[in-house]
Scaffold this active site. Structure first.
Site, mmCIF file in Angstrom:
data_model
loop_
_atom_site.group_PDB
_atom_site.id
_atom_site.type_symbol
_atom_site.label_atom_id
_atom_site.label_comp_id
_atom_site.label_asym_id
_atom_site.label_seq_id
_atom_site.Cartn_x
_atom_site.Cartn_y
_atom_site.Cartn_z
ATOM 1 N N ASP A 121 68.004 -91.652 72.221
ATOM 2 C CA ASP A 121 67.189 -90.882 72.850
ATOM 3 C C ASP A 121 65.928 -90.560 72.166
ATOM 4 O OD1 ASP A 121 67.875 -88.618 71.561
ATOM 5 O OD2 ASP A 121 69.235 -87.983 73.111
ATOM 6 N N MET A 122 65.057 -89.838 72.734
ATOM 7 C CA MET A 122 63.707 -89.375 72.374
ATOM 8 C C MET A 122 63.867 -88.550 70.960
ATOM 9 S SD MET A 122 61.409 -88.668 75.460
ATOM 10 C CE MET A 122 60.110 -87.945 74.703
#
Length: 128
Positions: free
Chosen positions: A14-15
Site C-alpha cells: 500500500d501507500m
C-alpha cells in the site's frame, strides 16, 4: 505441517510501503490450496463435483509488516473444529530472520449441491 514459499510483489504493498492487510487473505488461501493439493485433495475438482469449501470465519493477528521483496513462507496445519467445520491454523514467517508476521485461524465448512454443510470423505481422511 505444510510450508508454502512466497515473495512479496511491489503491487501488493500500500501507500505506506507495507503489504496491504487484505493481501494476506490471498497468501493464506493459496497456502491452504497447496496444503490440500499436497494431500491429493483437488480444490477445483471438488468444486466441479459441486462440493464447495467455504470460509465461515477468519481470525488474523498481525504481528509485523512484510515489505516489497521480502521472502516469506506460510505454514498450514489442519485442525478439526466440529462435526461440520474444519480449521486451518496458519502462520506467516519472514524467511530472512524467521520472524513471525501473522497468525491466523481460518474456519471453513463444505457445502453440498443443495447448500447444506457436510464433511466430505476427502476431508475426513485428514482427520485420520
Amino acid at each position: 505441517m505444510h510450508r508454502t514459499e512466497f515473495k512479496v510483489r511491489d503491487y501488493e504493498c500500500d501507500m505506506q510501503g507495507i503489504v496491504n492487510n487484505a493481501v494476506y487473505f490471498n497468501y493464506l488461501e493459496h497456502a491452504r490450496h497447496e496444503f490440500l493439493h499436497s494431500r491429493q485433495i483437488d480444490f477445483a475438482a471438488l468444486a466441479r463435483a459441486k462440493v464447495n469449501l467455504v470460509v465461515v470465519r477468519a481470525e488474523m493477528d498481525y504481528k509485523a509488516s512484510l515489505t516489497s521483496g521480502d521472502q516469506f513462507y506460510v505454514t498450514t496445519q489442519y485442525q478439526p473444529v466440529s462435526r461440520l467445520r474444519f480449521g486451518f491454523k496458519q502462520q506467516v514467517w519472514r524467511s530472512a530472520d524467521q520472524k513471525l508476521m501473522l497468525e491466523a485461524l481460518i474456519t471453513g465448512t463444505a457445502l453440498n449441491e443443495a447448500g447444506k454443510p457436510f464433511l466430505p470423505p476427502e476431508l475426513q481422511l485428514l482427520l485420520d
